[in-house]
Design an enzyme around this catalytic site. Sequence first.
Site, PDB file in Angstrom:
ATOM      1  N   ALA A  62     -48.114  33.094  85.480  1.00  0.00           N
ATOM      2  CA  ALA A  62     -47.162  34.190  85.649  1.00  0.00           C
ATOM      3  C   ALA A  62     -45.803  33.586  85.972  1.00  0.00           C
ATOM      4  O   ALA A  62     -45.723  32.438  86.419  1.00  0.00           O
ATOM      5  CB  ALA A  62     -47.628  35.083  86.787  1.00  0.00           C
ATOM      6  N   GLY A 101     -52.137  32.651  85.265  1.00  0.00           N
ATOM      7  CA  GLY A 101     -52.102  33.704  84.256  1.00  0.00           C
ATOM      8  C   GLY A 101     -52.254  33.143  82.852  1.00  0.00           C
ATOM      9  O   GLY A 101     -52.762  33.826  81.954  1.00  0.00           O
ATOM     10  N   GLU A 104     -55.754  32.814  82.354  1.00  0.00           N
ATOM     11  CA  GLU A 104     -56.327  34.163  82.259  1.00  0.00           C
ATOM     12  C   GLU A 104     -56.120  34.745  80.860  1.00  0.00           C
ATOM     13  O   GLU A 104     -56.994  35.435  80.331  1.00  0.00           O
ATOM     14  CB  GLU A 104     -55.719  35.053  83.354  1.00  0.00           C
ATOM     15  CG  GLU A 104     -56.222  34.618  84.741  1.00  0.00           C
ATOM     16  CD  GLU A 104     -55.546  35.348  85.889  1.00  0.00           C
ATOM     17  OE1 GLU A 104     -54.297  35.352  85.931  1.00  0.00           O
ATOM     18  OE2 GLU A 104     -56.260  35.910  86.733  1.00  0.00           O
ATOM     19  N   GLU A 124     -53.432  29.544  91.686  1.00  0.00           N
ATOM     20  CA  GLU A 124     -52.795  30.621  92.448  1.00  0.00           C
ATOM     21  C   GLU A 124     -52.917  30.442  93.952  1.00  0.00           C
ATOM     22  O   GLU A 124     -52.007  30.768  94.714  1.00  0.00           O
ATOM     23  CB  GLU A 124     -53.391  31.983  92.048  1.00  0.00           C
ATOM     24  CG  GLU A 124     -52.914  32.519  90.705  1.00  0.00           C
ATOM     25  CD  GLU A 124     -53.759  32.028  89.537  1.00  0.00           C
ATOM     26  OE1 GLU A 124     -54.506  31.034  89.700  1.00  0.00           O
ATOM     27  OE2 GLU A 124     -53.660  32.637  88.455  1.00  0.00           O
TER      28      GLU A 124
HETATM   29  C1  3H9 Z   1     -50.112  33.399  88.418  1.00  0.00           C
HETATM   30  O1  3H9 Z   1     -50.246  33.005  87.299  1.00  0.00           O
HETATM   31  C2  3H9 Z   1     -50.635  34.709  88.897  1.00  0.00           C
HETATM   32  C3  3H9 Z   1     -51.579  35.313  87.895  1.00  0.00           C
HETATM   33  O2  3H9 Z   1     -52.907  35.212  88.333  1.00  0.00           O
HETATM   34  C4  3H9 Z   1     -51.163  36.727  87.577  1.00  0.00           C
HETATM   35  C5  3H9 Z   1     -51.487  37.765  88.520  1.00  0.00           C
HETATM   36  C6  3H9 Z   1     -51.133  39.153  88.105  1.00  0.00           C
HETATM   37  N1  3H9 Z   1     -42.958  30.412  86.850  1.00  0.00           N
HETATM   38  O3  3H9 Z   1     -43.049  21.592  87.972  1.00  0.00           O
HETATM   39  P1  3H9 Z   1     -41.975  21.244  87.017  1.00  0.00           P
HETATM   40  C7  3H9 Z   1     -40.478  25.947  86.492  1.00  0.00           C
HETATM   41  S1  3H9 Z   1     -49.253  32.494  89.543  1.00  0.00           S
HETATM   42  C8  3H9 Z   1     -41.657  30.158  86.827  1.00  0.00           C
HETATM   43  O4  3H9 Z   1     -40.806  20.507  87.519  1.00  0.00           O
HETATM   44  P2  3H9 Z   1     -43.813  19.562  85.591  1.00  0.00           P
HETATM   45  C9  3H9 Z   1     -40.177  25.045  87.670  1.00  0.00           C
HETATM   46  O5  3H9 Z   1     -39.659  25.796  88.744  1.00  0.00           O
HETATM   47  C10 3H9 Z   1     -48.707  31.063  88.669  1.00  0.00           C
HETATM   48  N2  3H9 Z   1     -41.136  28.925  86.743  1.00  0.00           N
HETATM   49  O6  3H9 Z   1     -42.550  20.518  85.723  1.00  0.00           O
HETATM   50  C11 3H9 Z   1     -39.180  24.099  87.068  1.00  0.00           C
HETATM   51  O7  3H9 Z   1     -37.942  24.765  87.009  1.00  0.00           O
HETATM   52  P3  3H9 Z   1     -36.584  23.988  87.285  1.00  0.00           P
HETATM   53  C12 3H9 Z   1     -49.787  30.080  88.460  1.00  0.00           C
HETATM   54  C13 3H9 Z   1     -41.992  27.909  86.691  1.00  0.00           C
HETATM   55  O8  3H9 Z   1     -43.861  19.127  84.196  1.00  0.00           O
HETATM   56  C14 3H9 Z   1     -39.683  23.931  85.616  1.00  0.00           C
HETATM   57  O9  3H9 Z   1     -40.507  25.070  85.377  1.00  0.00           O
HETATM   58  N3  3H9 Z   1     -49.257  28.907  87.856  1.00  0.00           N
HETATM   59  C15 3H9 Z   1     -43.363  28.092  86.724  1.00  0.00           C
HETATM   60  O10 3H9 Z   1     -43.799  18.549  86.668  1.00  0.00           O
HETATM   61  C16 3H9 Z   1     -40.483  22.679  85.398  1.00  0.00           C
HETATM   62  O11 3H9 Z   1     -41.510  22.631  86.375  1.00  0.00           O
HETATM   63  C17 3H9 Z   1     -48.794  27.880  88.592  1.00  0.00           C
HETATM   64  O12 3H9 Z   1     -48.849  27.887  89.802  1.00  0.00           O
HETATM   65  C18 3H9 Z   1     -43.860  29.415  86.816  1.00  0.00           C
HETATM   66  N4  3H9 Z   1     -45.174  29.682  86.830  1.00  0.00           N
HETATM   67  O13 3H9 Z   1     -45.076  20.486  85.887  1.00  0.00           O
HETATM   68  C19 3H9 Z   1     -48.244  26.706  87.841  1.00  0.00           C
HETATM   69  N5  3H9 Z   1     -43.975  26.882  86.664  1.00  0.00           N
HETATM   70  O14 3H9 Z   1     -36.537  22.929  86.227  1.00  0.00           O
HETATM   71  C20 3H9 Z   1     -46.976  26.221  88.483  1.00  0.00           C
HETATM   72  C21 3H9 Z   1     -42.991  25.974  86.587  1.00  0.00           C
HETATM   73  O15 3H9 Z   1     -35.562  25.046  87.205  1.00  0.00           O
HETATM   74  N6  3H9 Z   1     -46.374  25.176  87.743  1.00  0.00           N
HETATM   75  N7  3H9 Z   1     -41.796  26.586  86.606  1.00  0.00           N
HETATM   76  O16 3H9 Z   1     -36.771  23.418  88.677  1.00  0.00           O
HETATM   77  C22 3H9 Z   1     -46.782  23.887  87.762  1.00  0.00           C
HETATM   78  O17 3H9 Z   1     -47.795  23.551  88.346  1.00  0.00           O
HETATM   79  C23 3H9 Z   1     -45.951  22.868  87.061  1.00  0.00           C
HETATM   80  O18 3H9 Z   1     -44.667  23.415  86.902  1.00  0.00           O
HETATM   81  C24 3H9 Z   1     -46.459  22.432  85.674  1.00  0.00           C
HETATM   82  C25 3H9 Z   1     -45.396  21.509  85.021  1.00  0.00           C
HETATM   83  C26 3H9 Z   1     -47.769  21.648  85.846  1.00  0.00           C
HETATM   84  C27 3H9 Z   1     -46.691  23.598  84.778  1.00  0.00           C
END
Ligand code: 3H9
Length: 699
Positions: A62, A101, A104, A124
């Site tokens: 999400a 998500g 999902e 999450e």
């Molecule tokens: C969810 O899904 C809830 C559901 O169950 C729905 C319920 C209804 N959203 O980490 P990085 C940005 S909860 C917005 O440096 P990497 C991050 O802020 C979500 N932005 O890269 C950064 O921005 P900036 C569950 C996001 O290659 C840029 O992307 N998912 C999101 O080291 C690059 O990120 C998670 O918790 C996001 N979801 O790692 C996954 N994710 O450049 C969270 C990232 O402006 N994300 N950004 O600072 C991660 O674990 C890592 O970002 C990922 C990439 C592994 C994907």
Amino acid sequence: MTTVSIENRDNIALVWVDNPPVNALSHSVRAGLKDAMRVIAEDDTIDAAVIACRGRTFIAGADIREFGSPPKAPHLTEVVQIIEDMEKPIVAAIHGTALGGGLEVALSCHYRVAVSSAKIGLPEVKLGILPGAGGTQRFPRIAGVENALDAIISGRHIKAKQALSWGALDQVVDDGLEATALEFAKSVVEKGVRRTGEMAIDGDKYDQAFFDEFRASIARKTRGYFAPERCIRCVEAAVKLPLKEGLDAERRNFQECFTNPQSRALQHVFFAERQVSRVPGISKETPRRNIKRVGIIGAGTMGGGIAMNFANIGMPVTLLEVKQDALERGLGVVRKNYERTASKGRLTAEQVEERMGLFTGTMDYADLADCDLIIEAVFETMDIKKKVFTALDEVAKPGAILASNTSYLDIDDIAAVTRRPADVLGLHFFSPANVMRLLEIVRADNTADDVLATCVDLAKKIGKVGVVSGVCHGFIGNRMLSQYAREMSLSVIEGSMPHEVDKAMFDFGMAMGPMTVSDMAGLDIGYLNRQGMDRADYETRATDWIDRVVESGRKGLKTGAGIYDYDEGSRTPKPSEDVMAIIVEESEKLGIERTSQTSEEIVERGMLALINEGAKILGEGIAIRASDIDIVYLNGYGFPPYRGGPMHYADQIGVKEVYSKILENAEKFGSRWWQPAPLLKELAEAGSSFADYDKRQVG
Ligand code: 3H9
């Protein structure tokens, strides 16, 4: 911006999601996917579909940035249901990470194909919430209840091969994902859909005892966290209830988590960690220096631990000690650490040898001449540090970065003994340096931008979270710690016993209480430091009782007795009658009428001391942002992540309230240590917060 598009490939619809940087499920993606499903359902020329993503990853979840705004339809829960209800087979084509998500969405597809480098996960829980779009109901059905609990509670990323073995993926390929997914889609046109939500779970296998046992197995790790228990309840619902009712339970539990302050705190931590490497004056264009070999001065616990970080990424290290036996001892400890890791199966015997092969021991400064970065980790006195840097200045090659691992001393003074202060900075590792994630990167007055930029990048490379600090006594972390430690020690002399103070802070969520920490660090170091100090310069009421403890032969855990007693070979602290007697005597001596404090009072006192000093550090420009201070406390001082760090915690209480409580403390405890930070006053009067301050400062 169009984030979802469709191509017709030989009667298979290829649905592309393109929402950089990580294809998060922003409103336009949800709406786009919903629309795409309508088109696919209506178009008779389409037999099946593939959902794939542009860029570096499949959908990573999400859009966390949207969490602060009112939700906008279509909601993800609706979108995934539409996908699962499709009559034509839908295949997810996964590369990068399918997270939250994103997974999902993939689970609502009827089949999943992935590249072997891909990972899936439901992280999450790390954001204080739970998979809220069917993940808690569909993942146990497809991957098994045990695997689902493991994935949902840990939030860890699962490699494609493992996910395949769990049944969560249908096919894994090394390359050619798009072609394979299209082929796969064609191959299932005849077979038709296979809905995850309709899969059965053998409920009898997973009775109350199973879940009770699971709860007990994670209790220590999840202490204080709100979301894990809700995750378990959802998986229990998946086992016991039909999909529809399970999804209702998931929705209720999700809302409970979402509205709990812990989720805001953990989301704050997520973004704070990503902010930390943004340093004013440093950009992608700032040149970097090439670091190929590192020199470490001092092969003690600290030096050895620091060196391991570099060997771990394959970088050769020259380790310098003054005496052969100290050098050998140091290298021996490093080897033992690697061997311990190997005995847990996390390194092979060859890898241990490979890493040890990267070490060169020496007693000659001249051998540091080919190092690009030299870090000193010698005894913490200015005289010794200056001698080391004078020697380094003689031997280091031009352009080498010279770093001090000092925890308190003035880097400007250290840099001043060299002819190259622009090359000097502080790299403050935390013990054990091969384990602790925090690295304070101390920018001195003359530190060159490329030196700082190189070290900020290097921190990431060695797996640390590097926080930039200005120069002051103790930098960000230890400067705040000294305020906290003093107030906690005063709480003891004023009426609470050490174990009561520790219990209050432990129950608040700290990894350890302050008295246990002191015993672990050793009481003698502070004691020796105080011998050379003017008693007027510190709070003797907080230290005299500890000095008496040290003088009675109790130096801490290493001597088997400190503030606490320890059974032979045990690290478990036990209240000590002797120490409690010393405390009561010392209170009497000071004419203090001991009054016991509630846990809330103890916590409040400790937190206010941290927050006030944090605000001073911020106002003086020592820290770049309040959220950087939080990162320091979370990664170096055992602060509970679910409270977001001391500055976020202050925002949750309200800065105005914090300010007025500090004024009250000045009345209650005296104004010597309770001068409110000017920035705190300013924010309180403006009705502002540290989060607002951060936005204003760095945009
Ligand atoms: C969810 O899904 C809830 C559901 O169950 C729905 C319920 C209804 N959203 O980490 P990085 C940005 S909860 C917005 O440096 P990497 C991050 O802020 C979500 N932005 O890269 C950064 O921005 P900036 C569950 C996001 O290659 C840029 O992307 N998912 C999101 O080291 C690059 O990120 C998670 O918790 C996001 N979801 O790692 C996954 N994710 O450049 C969270 C990232 O402006 N994300 N950004 O600072 C991660 O674990 C890592 O970002 C990922 C990439 C592994 C994907």
